[in-house]
Scaffold this motif. Structure first.
Motif, PDB file in Angstrom:
ATOM      1  N   GLY A   1       0.808  -1.218   0.000  1.00 39.30           N
ATOM      2  CA  GLY A   1       0.000   0.000   0.000  1.00 39.30           C
ATOM      3  C   GLY A   1       0.838   1.263   0.000  1.00 39.30           C
ATOM      4  N   ASP A   2       0.224   2.352   0.467  1.00 38.43           N
ATOM      5  CA  ASP A   2       0.859   3.674   0.482  1.00 38.43           C
ATOM      6  C   ASP A   2       1.732   3.805   1.727  1.00 38.43           C
ATOM      7  N   PRO A   3       3.054   3.931   1.573  1.00 38.29           N
ATOM      8  CA  PRO A   3       3.947   4.015   2.744  1.00 38.29           C
ATOM      9  C   PRO A   3       3.614   5.174   3.673  1.00 38.29           C
ATOM     10  N   ALA A   4       3.058   6.251   3.128  1.00 39.11           N
ATOM     11  CA  ALA A   4       2.761   7.417   3.968  1.00 39.11           C
ATOM     12  C   ALA A   4       1.758   7.090   5.063  1.00 39.11           C
ATOM     13  N   LEU A   5       0.938   6.059   4.828  1.00 35.25           N
ATOM     14  CA  LEU A   5      -0.066   5.689   5.823  1.00 35.25           C
ATOM     15  C   LEU A   5       0.555   5.124   7.089  1.00 35.25           C
ATOM     16  N   PHE A   6       1.824   4.733   7.014  1.00 32.54           N
ATOM     17  CA  PHE A   6       2.468   4.172   8.201  1.00 32.54           C
ATOM     18  C   PHE A   6       3.530   5.101   8.777  1.00 32.54           C
ATOM     19  N   ASP A   7       3.585   6.337   8.322  1.00 35.78           N
ATOM     20  CA  ASP A   7       4.582   7.277   8.848  1.00 35.78           C
ATOM     21  C   ASP A   7       4.442   7.462  10.355  1.00 35.78           C
ATOM     22  N   ASP A   8       3.207   7.623  10.818  1.00 37.68           N
ATOM     23  CA  ASP A   8       2.997   7.826  12.255  1.00 37.68           C
ATOM     24  C   ASP A   8       3.405   6.585  13.041  1.00 37.68           C
ATOM     25  N   GLY A   9       3.141   5.410  12.486  1.00 43.17           N
ATOM     26  CA  GLY A   9       3.514   4.172  13.162  1.00 43.17           C
ATOM     27  C   GLY A   9       5.020   4.049  13.311  1.00 43.17           C
ATOM     28  N   ARG A  10       5.751   4.433  12.283  1.00 43.79           N
ATOM     29  CA  ARG A  10       7.219   4.348  12.336  1.00 43.79           C
ATOM     30  C   ARG A  10       7.773   5.316  13.385  1.00 43.79           C
ATOM     31  N   ARG A  11       7.199   6.503  13.432  1.00 40.43           N
ATOM     32  CA  ARG A  11       7.657   7.474  14.432  1.00 40.43           C
ATOM     33  C   ARG A  11       7.353   6.987  15.843  1.00 40.43           C
ATOM     34  N   GLU A  12       6.211   6.321  16.019  1.00 35.23           N
ATOM     35  CA  GLU A  12       5.849   5.823  17.338  1.00 35.23           C
ATOM     36  C   GLU A  12       6.793   4.698  17.780  1.00 35.23           C
ATOM     37  N   ILE A  13       7.208   3.851  16.845  1.00 31.63           N
ATOM     38  CA  ILE A  13       8.166   2.797  17.171  1.00 31.63           C
ATOM     39  C   ILE A  13       9.491   3.423  17.604  1.00 31.63           C
ATOM     40  N   GLU A  14       9.931   4.447  16.880  1.00 34.43           N
ATOM     41  CA  GLU A  14      11.175   5.143  17.261  1.00 34.43           C
ATOM     42  C   GLU A  14      11.066   5.721  18.662  1.00 34.43           C
ATOM     43  N   ARG A  15       9.927   6.357  18.940  1.00 35.54           N
ATOM     44  CA  ARG A  15       9.755   7.010  20.229  1.00 35.54           C
ATOM     45  C   ARG A  15       9.766   6.003  21.376  1.00 35.54           C
ATOM     46  N   ARG A  16       9.103   4.879  21.175  1.00 35.19           N
ATOM     47  CA  ARG A  16       8.943   3.913  22.256  1.00 35.19           C
ATOM     48  C   ARG A  16      10.166   3.012  22.445  1.00 35.19           C
ATOM     49  N   THR A  17      10.947   2.820  21.391  1.00 32.82           N
ATOM     50  CA  THR A  17      12.104   1.913  21.493  1.00 32.82           C
ATOM     51  C   THR A  17      13.433   2.652  21.615  1.00 32.82           C
ATOM     52  N   GLY A  18      13.496   3.856  21.071  1.00 34.79           N
ATOM     53  CA  GLY A  18      14.773   4.563  21.004  1.00 34.79           C
ATOM     54  C   GLY A  18      15.651   4.080  19.864  1.00 34.79           C
TER      55      GLY A  18
ATOM     56  N   PRO B   1      16.563   3.842  15.841  1.00 38.83           N
ATOM     57  CA  PRO B   1      16.286   4.598  14.613  1.00 38.83           C
ATOM     58  C   PRO B   1      15.613   3.737  13.551  1.00 38.83           C
ATOM     59  N   ASP B   2      14.791   4.391  12.746  1.00 35.20           N
ATOM     60  CA  ASP B   2      14.085   3.768  11.632  1.00 35.20           C
ATOM     61  C   ASP B   2      15.035   3.706  10.438  1.00 35.20           C
ATOM     62  N   LEU B   3      15.321   2.496   9.947  1.00 33.24           N
ATOM     63  CA  LEU B   3      16.272   2.326   8.846  1.00 33.24           C
ATOM     64  C   LEU B   3      15.603   2.005   7.521  1.00 33.24           C
ATOM     65  N   GLY B   4      14.273   1.999   7.522  1.00 33.28           N
ATOM     66  CA  GLY B   4      13.603   1.839   6.243  1.00 33.28           C
ATOM     67  C   GLY B   4      12.367   0.959   6.304  1.00 33.28           C
ATOM     68  N   LEU B   5      11.566   1.096   5.262  1.00 31.92           N
ATOM     69  CA  LEU B   5      10.343   0.315   5.099  1.00 31.92           C
ATOM     70  C   LEU B   5      10.438  -0.409   3.760  1.00 31.92           C
ATOM     71  N   VAL B   6      10.422  -1.723   3.806  1.00 35.71           N
ATOM     72  CA  VAL B   6      10.600  -2.536   2.604  1.00 35.71           C
ATOM     73  C   VAL B   6       9.228  -2.959   2.079  1.00 35.71           C
ATOM     74  N   PRO B   7       8.939  -2.699   0.811  1.00 36.19           N
ATOM     75  CA  PRO B   7       7.653  -3.117   0.267  1.00 36.19           C
ATOM     76  C   PRO B   7       7.587  -4.632   0.079  1.00 36.19           C
ATOM     77  N   TRP B   8       6.402  -5.114  -0.207  1.00 36.49           N
ATOM     78  CA  TRP B   8       6.233  -6.527  -0.520  1.00 36.49           C
ATOM     79  C   TRP B   8       7.082  -6.848  -1.747  1.00 36.49           C
ATOM     80  N   LEU B   9       7.989  -7.802  -1.616  1.00 40.99           N
ATOM     81  CA  LEU B   9       8.938  -8.124  -2.677  1.00 40.99           C
ATOM     82  C   LEU B   9       8.405  -9.290  -3.502  1.00 40.99           C
ATOM     83  N   ALA B  10       7.751  -8.972  -4.603  1.00 42.10           N
ATOM     84  CA  ALA B  10       7.175 -10.023  -5.446  1.00 42.10           C
ATOM     85  C   ALA B  10       8.250 -10.957  -5.979  1.00 42.10           C
ATOM     86  N   ALA B  11       9.450 -10.427  -6.207  1.00 40.45           N
ATOM     87  CA  ALA B  11      10.538 -11.251  -6.746  1.00 40.45           C
ATOM     88  C   ALA B  11      10.958 -12.348  -5.781  1.00 40.45           C
ATOM     89  N   ALA B  12      10.631 -12.195  -4.485  1.00 43.82           N
ATOM     90  CA  ALA B  12      11.019 -13.215  -3.507  1.00 43.82           C
ATOM     91  C   ALA B  12      10.340 -14.548  -3.795  1.00 43.82           C
TER      92      ALA B  12
END
Length: 494
Positions: free
Chosen positions: A204-221, A223-234
Motif C-alpha cells: 500500500g501507500d507508505p505514507a499511511l504508516f509514517d505515524d507508526g514508524r515514528r511511534e516505534i522510534e519514540r517507544r524503542t529509542g 532509529p528507523d532504517l527503512g520500510l521494505v515493500p512486498w517483494l514479489a521477486a522473492a
C-alpha cells in the motif's frame, strides 16, 4: 572487518530474503561479501565445497542462496550449526557440515552453549576473507526463555561484537507491538546492541504508516532504517522454512497438474520451485488430511529427514492407497531421495541412524531395497537424461539402495553409470538427485513426458534476476549509508 546482523521479531519475517538482498546489494557495489548464520533449523539444505580436510558438508538452503547472492562458493563456515528436525521434539545436529548426533530439545539446550566457540571461529574465518559479513539471526531475540547459552541471536552478537538491526513483519499485523514488545522484554545490554529497525513486507501507500514508524522510534529509542515493500521477486527464490507450505494453495488450472504430498518431515522441497515457475504446470502441495488428487498427471514423493517415519505417515494418511490407484489409472509417480527409497520394496534402519531402529515394507512400486547405514552421501552430481539433456544437482542422503530396478535407470551420471530406477511399465521412477528440475533442458525433457511444454530456462538464471531485482528495491527503500556505517564498512566515495 565489517559485519552487520539482521534479527527478526519472529520466524518467517523475511530475514533470509533481506540478507540475500543485502548480500547482492553490497556485492553489486564491488564489495567482497559473505553470509553467515550461526545456528539454523531446516530440512532444506545444500552441499558445500570441500572444507580444509577435503570433506563436503551441508548448510541451510537460505545460506546457500545468500552465497549465490554474494557470488561465492558455499562453505560449511557460512552455517556452522544446522539442526535438521526428525520429530516434534528432536533433531539431528550438523556441526560444520557433518552429522554429530541426534538430540532431544532439552538435551540440545545443554549442548548448544559449548558450540559458541565453533560458531565464533567460523565467523572469524569469513570475516578475514571479506569486506563485509552479513549475519542472519534465528527466530527472535525476544524469546528470552532461550537466552541462556544462546548462539543464534544476542548471544552471538555480543560475543562477536556485531551490531544488530531488528526486522518486523507488517504483513502479519501488530508490527508496532512486536518491535516495542521486543524492546520491553530485552535486558539493557541486549537492547543496546540493536542499532535500528526495518519494517518488512509493506503493501500500500507508505505514507499511511509514517505515524507508526515514528511511534516505534519514540517507544524503542531505535532509529528507523527503512520500510521494505512486498517483494514479489522473492517468490522466485528458494524457500527454506516449511511454514510456507502451510499457506500453499492450488494455482489456476493449467495444462499439467503435479502434486507433492507434504510429509511430516519433508526435506528439500525447494527442489520443486522450478516447476512452480513453469506456465504449463499447476503444482500443488497436498497437506495432511487431504487425499492425493485423482486428476494429477504426476505425483512426486519428496525428500524426507526421517524416511521410515514418513513412510508410516504416508500409510497413516491413506496416500499409499491413493498412489496405487493413481498408477492403476495410468498416472505417473516420481520419488526424490527419501521419496525414492519409499517407492521400493523395503526400507531398513538397522543402526537407528534416522530415528528408532527398524524396517518396513516399502510401497512396492520399484524393484529396489534400501538400508540406512554407512556414511552420509554429500556430493555434487551431474549427467544426462536418457535423451541427452544435461542436469546438475547434488546427493544428500543416508543409505544404500540395491535391486534389479536399478538396471533401468532414470538418468545417466557423467561417468556413464546409471542413476535411479524406473518401473517395468515406465510409470514409476525415482532417483537421489536434488535440484534435478533446476536444469532447463532436463526439466523440459521430464515435462515433455507428461505432454507439457517448458520454458527450458535454467532456474539459476531466474534466481539471479530475482536477487538483482530485490537488491535494486532495497537500494531505494533502506538507509543503506547508515547500514554500511553501522557495519563499519568503508564505502567508496562517489
Amino acid at each position: 572487518m565489517a559485519a552487520l546482523m539482521i534479527q527478526g521479531c519472529g520466524s518467517d519475517v523475511g530475514k533470509s530474503v533481506l540478507v540475500a538482498g543485502l548480500c547482492r546489494l553490497f556485492a553489486n557495489r564491488g564489495h567482497v561479501v559473505r553470509p553467515f548464520k550461526p545456528q539454523n533449523m531446516s530440512n532444506n539444505a545444500a552441499v558445500t565445497e570441500p572444507d580444509e580436510d577435503g570433506r563436503r558438508g551441508e548448510i541451510g538452503r537460505a545460506q546457500a542462496l545468500q552465497a549465490i547472492a554474494c557470488r561465492t562458493p558455499l562453505t560449511v563456515h557460512m552455517n556452522p550449526v544446522l539442526l535438521k528436525p526428525q520429530s516434534d521434539v528432536g533433531a539431528q545436529l550438523v556441526v560444520r557440515g557433518q552429522v554429530e548426533a541426534s538430540y532431544q530439545a532439552m538435551a540440545y539446550q545443554a549442548r548448544k552453549a559449548a558450540l559458541l566457540d565453533v560458531v565464533l571461529d567460523s565467523f572469524r574465518r569469513l570475516e578475514a576473507e571479506a569486506d563485509l559479513v552479513i549475519v542472519e539471526g534465528a527466530g527472535s531475540p525476544a524469546e528470552i526463555n532461550l537466552r541462556t547459552g544462546d548462539i543464534a541471536n544476542m548471544g552471538f552478537a555480543l560475543a562477536a561484537g556485531v551490531p544488530v538491526v531488528l526486522v518486523g513483519d507488517i504483513d502479519r499485523g501488530h508490527v508496532i507491538a512486536a518491535l516495542v514488545g521486543a524492546r520491553a522484554v530485552l535486558d539493557e545490554t541486549d537492547g543496546a546492541a540493536i542499532q535500528g529497525f526495518i519494517i518488512n513486507k509493506f503493501r500500500g501507500d507508505p505514507a499511511l504508516f509514517d505515524d507508526g514508524r515514528r511511534e516505534i522510534e519514540r517507544r524503542t529509542g531505535w532509529p528507523d532504517l527503512g520500510l521494505v515493500p512486498w517483494l514479489a521477486a522473492a517468490r522466485r527464490l528458494p524457500a527454506e522454512d516449511a511454514v510456507v507450505l502451510d499457506r500453499a494453495v492450488e494455482g489456476e488450472a493449467r495444462r499439467v497438474r503435479i502434486a507433492v504430498p507434504i510429509l511430516r518431515h519433508i526435506a528439500n522441497f525447494d527442489d520443486f520451485d522450478p516447476l512452480q515457475a513453469e506456465p504449463s504446470v499447476d503444482l500443488i502441495y497436498v497437506p495432511p488430511g487431504n487425499p492425493l488428487p485423482g486428476d494429477a498427471d504426476l505425483i512426486v514423493l519428496p525428500g524426507s529427514k526421517a524416511t521410515l517415519s514418513d513412510l508410516a505417515f504416508v500409510r497413516e494418511q491413506g496416500w499409499d492407497i491413493d498412489l496405487l490407484a493413481h498408477v492403476r489409472r495410468g498416472g505417473r509417480v516420481l520419488g526424490i531421495c527419501g521419496g525414492f527409497q519409499m517407492l521400493g520394496r523395503s526400507v531398513s534402519n538397522p543402526d537407528g541412524i534416522e530415528g528408532e531402529p527398524g524396517s518396513a515394507p516399502g510401497l512396492g512400486l520399484l524393484e529396489i531395497d534400501t538400508v540406512l547405514s554407512g556414511d552420509k552421501v554429500l556430493e555434487p552430481c551431474s549427467g544426462q537424461t536418457l535423451d541427452g539433456a544435461a542436469y546438475e544437482g547434488f546427493e544428500m542422503h543416508m543409505g544404500r539402495t540395491t535391486g534389479v530396478g536399478l538396471d533401468r535407470p532414470l538418468l545417466r551420471r557423467a561417468d556413464g553409470s546409471g542413476e535411479g530406477a524406473v518401473s517395468a511399465d515406465g510409470r514409476v521412477s525415482g532417483c537421489y538427485v536434488h535440484r534435478l528440475f533446476d536444469s532447463g533442458a532436463a526439466r523440459a525433457y521430464l515435462l515433455a513426458g507428461l505432454g507439457a511444454a517448458s520454458t527450458a530456462e535454467d532456474h539459476a538464471l531466474q534466481v539471479d534476476r530475482a536477487l538483482d531485482e530485490i537488491a535494486a528495491v532495497l537500494e531505494t527503500c533502506l538507509d543503506v549509508a547508515t547500514l554500511a556505517r553501522l557495519a563499519g564498512l568503508k564505502e567508496p566515495t562517489p
